[in-house]
Design a protein around this motif. Structure first.
Motif, PDB file in Angstrom:
ATOM      1  N   ASN A 109      -8.588   4.389   2.849  1.00 36.55           N
ATOM      2  CA  ASN A 109      -9.657   3.397   2.723  1.00 36.55           C
ATOM      3  C   ASN A 109      -9.418   2.204   3.647  1.00 36.55           C
ATOM      4  O   ASN A 109     -10.358   1.643   4.215  1.00 36.55           O
ATOM      5  CB  ASN A 109      -9.789   2.923   1.278  1.00 36.55           C
ATOM      6  N   PHE A 110      -8.171   1.828   3.807  1.00 31.88           N
ATOM      7  CA  PHE A 110      -7.824   0.723   4.702  1.00 31.88           C
ATOM      8  C   PHE A 110      -8.195   1.078   6.146  1.00 31.88           C
ATOM      9  O   PHE A 110      -8.766   0.262   6.882  1.00 31.88           O
ATOM     10  CB  PHE A 110      -6.329   0.413   4.617  1.00 31.88           C
ATOM     11  N   THR A 165      -6.020   6.792  -7.130  1.00 30.16           N
ATOM     12  CA  THR A 165      -5.456   7.437  -8.323  1.00 30.16           C
ATOM     13  C   THR A 165      -4.697   6.404  -9.124  1.00 30.16           C
ATOM     14  O   THR A 165      -4.285   5.372  -8.621  1.00 30.16           O
ATOM     15  CB  THR A 165      -4.506   8.572  -7.935  1.00 30.16           C
ATOM     16  N   HIS A 166      -4.496   6.680 -10.396  1.00 26.58           N
ATOM     17  CA  HIS A 166      -3.765   5.728 -11.270  1.00 26.58           C
ATOM     18  C   HIS A 166      -2.355   6.253 -11.501  1.00 26.58           C
ATOM     19  O   HIS A 166      -2.170   7.361 -12.000  1.00 26.58           O
ATOM     20  CB  HIS A 166      -4.507   5.572 -12.608  1.00 26.58           C
ATOM     21  N   GLU A 167      -1.404   5.445 -11.111  1.00 33.02           N
ATOM     22  CA  GLU A 167       0.004   5.869 -11.281  1.00 33.02           C
ATOM     23  C   GLU A 167       0.536   5.398 -12.615  1.00 33.02           C
ATOM     24  O   GLU A 167       0.170   4.333 -13.089  1.00 33.02           O
ATOM     25  CB  GLU A 167       0.838   5.262 -10.136  1.00 33.02           C
ATOM     26  N   LEU A 220       0.845  -1.202   0.000  1.00 28.22           N
ATOM     27  CA  LEU A 220       0.000   0.000   0.000  1.00 28.22           C
ATOM     28  C   LEU A 220       0.877   1.248   0.000  1.00 28.22           C
ATOM     29  O   LEU A 220       1.736   1.406   0.877  1.00 28.22           O
ATOM     30  CB  LEU A 220      -0.911   0.020   1.236  1.00 28.22           C
ATOM     31  N   LYS A 221       0.680   2.127  -0.958  1.00 27.00           N
ATOM     32  CA  LYS A 221       1.477   3.344  -1.059  1.00 27.00           C
ATOM     33  C   LYS A 221       0.619   4.587  -1.234  1.00 27.00           C
ATOM     34  O   LYS A 221       0.952   5.655  -0.735  1.00 27.00           O
ATOM     35  CB  LYS A 221       2.454   3.240  -2.244  1.00 27.00           C
ATOM     36  N   GLN A 222      -0.461   4.449  -1.995  1.00 30.03           N
ATOM     37  CA  GLN A 222      -1.287   5.612  -2.307  1.00 30.03           C
ATOM     38  C   GLN A 222      -2.042   6.103  -1.072  1.00 30.03           C
ATOM     39  O   GLN A 222      -2.571   5.300  -0.296  1.00 30.03           O
ATOM     40  CB  GLN A 222      -2.293   5.278  -3.401  1.00 30.03           C
TER      41      GLN A 222
END
Length: 420
Positions: free
Chosen positions: A183-184, A418-420, A175-177
């Motif tokens: 959300n977690f 988001t989309h990286e 998990l980075k974003q």
């Protein structure tokens, strides 16, 4: 489907614009209590036990009673704060009962959403501050996360647990974003209610006679107001209700409950101020059995600063009740003022030492940003919350619904990755 899955489905279309807006810092000040107490009433005292009948008969057809009962049953089957001055007690007993000619009832969902708006906004702000300086999920972030959750009154135990589980999730799922991390956190806060025993929030009723419900708690928490609201709800549902004014020490307590009984059109058993509380309970239980009442609510003293006397009084009451009705009391409800935040845990722990608490009534949730205290109570004490006060009206005292609670507290807090 678990609570989080239901919550996620309902909130799947939330966008960044729906997130809580940073509120003015003044909103975090001292919350205003929204619980109304009883009207000013006469202090005339009698010299013997009084049993007062309702002011009006409130006649209903059998069909109307059945319909109301069905509606009510669908919702439920049915110490720093302890030191109170005389002036505070008198003020509490002389404040005004809310009008019972309420406007059109709101849905349960809207009641929770509105009643938890301050808590939802405050928690959203705290998450925003946490992620405002987000760089990476490192030890510094974990420390900040624990501080944020504790400040949100989630409790030390649960804050530490979520932080530890996030550490594991970062390693396993990378998990980075910020959105994924937020959300977690929300998911873990919600998931704690999935292990609740079915029906844990429902009140236990006596199938073979009067149901006896004791309400305990410090002065000012809202015990008498809670009895007044519950008595009205049960009476409207077609139940025959009796209330007992066993708080014979607090100035104005008897008059306050007497006024609620008059407004609710239910009967009351009372004695002069300073009388033995156990004698009031004895007379009330005898009448409840003799005249076939469905529900008996007992108001008790809240002098937690003198735990020995309080314990002795409650023990004496319980002995009398159990002698007359062996399975009673069916419920011992601890009434806690939500505006005191983490002090609620301290109160609950102290009362656990003097009474066998079966559930908690958390009042004044709509007047505070400390709704997270429900999570702390569940996590650290394991006592089920059975009712919550979400507004001033009689119908705003709601049976606790975990699904509506998590939706009301966390609505709008899920982020779109988001989309990286």
């Amino acid at each position: 489907m678990g609570l989080f899955d239901i919550f996620k489905k309902k909130n799947s279309t939330v966008t960044q614009q729906d997130q809580p807006v940073e509120a003015d810092s003044k909103s975090q000040g001292t919350p205003v209590s929204s619980e109304s107490e009883a009207d000013s009433v006469s202090t005339t005292k009698s010299t013997s036990t009084e049993v007062t009948a309702p002011a009006e008969s409130g006649s209903k057809t059998a069909a109307q009673s059945s319909e109301k009962l069905s509606s009510a049953t669908s919702q439920s089957t049915f110490g720093s704060q302890s030191s109170q001055t005389t002036s505070q007690s008198t003020s509490e007993s002389s404040s005004v009962v809310e009008s019972q000619s309420e406007s059109k009832p709101k849905t349960t969902e809207k009641t929770y959403e509105h009643g938890l708006s301050k808590s939802r906004s405050a928690f959203g702000q705290q998450l925003n501050r946490l992620f405002a300086s987000f760089r990476s999920v490192d030890e510094s972030f974990f420390d900040d996360l624990e501080d944020t959750l504790i400040q949100a009154d989630v409790g030390v135990k649960m804050s530490t647990q979520i932080s530890d589980e996030l550490r594991d999730a970062v390693k396993l799922n990378n998990l980075k974003q910020p959105a994924a991390v937020q959300n977690f956190i929300v998911e873990k806060l919600i998931e704690m209610y999935d292990d609740s025993t079915a029906g844990q929030q429902e009140l236990t009723l006596n199938p073979d006679g009067p149901t006896v419900i004791l309400l305990i708690g410090v002065n000012g928490a809202g015990k008498t107001t809670t009895i007044g609201k519950l008595a009205n709800q049960y009476r409207v549902a077609g139940k025959k209700v009796l209330v007992a004014a066993a708080d014979t020490f607090r100035a104005g307590a008897i008059e306050q409950l007497d006024e609620w009984a008059r407004r609710d059109q239910v009967d009351i058993v009372k004695k002069p101020e300073g009388s033995d509380p156990a004698s009031v309970v004895y007379d009330a239980v005898e009448r409840a059995k003799r005249e076939h009442y469905d529900i008996l609510f007992v108001d008790t003293a809240g002098r937690l600063q003198n735990k020995v006397n309080l314990m002795n009084e409650l023990a004496k009451m319980n002995k009398i009740i159990q002698r007359e009705i062996p399975t009673a009391p069916q419920e011992v409800l601890l009434v806690i003022d939500a505006t005191i935040g983490q002090n609620a845990l301290s109160q609950a722990e102290q009362f656990q030492g003097v009474a066998k608490i079966t559930g908690i009534v958390l009042t004044k949730l709509d007047g505070t940003a400390r709704g997270g205290i429900i999570l702390a109570i569940k996590s650290e004490l394991g006592i089920p919350v059975k009712y919550v006060g979400l507004g001033e009206g009689v119908s705003d005292l709601q049976p606790f619904d975990p699904q509506e609670f998590v939706d009301g507290l966390f609505k709008g807090l899920l982020k779109e990755p988001t989309h990286e």
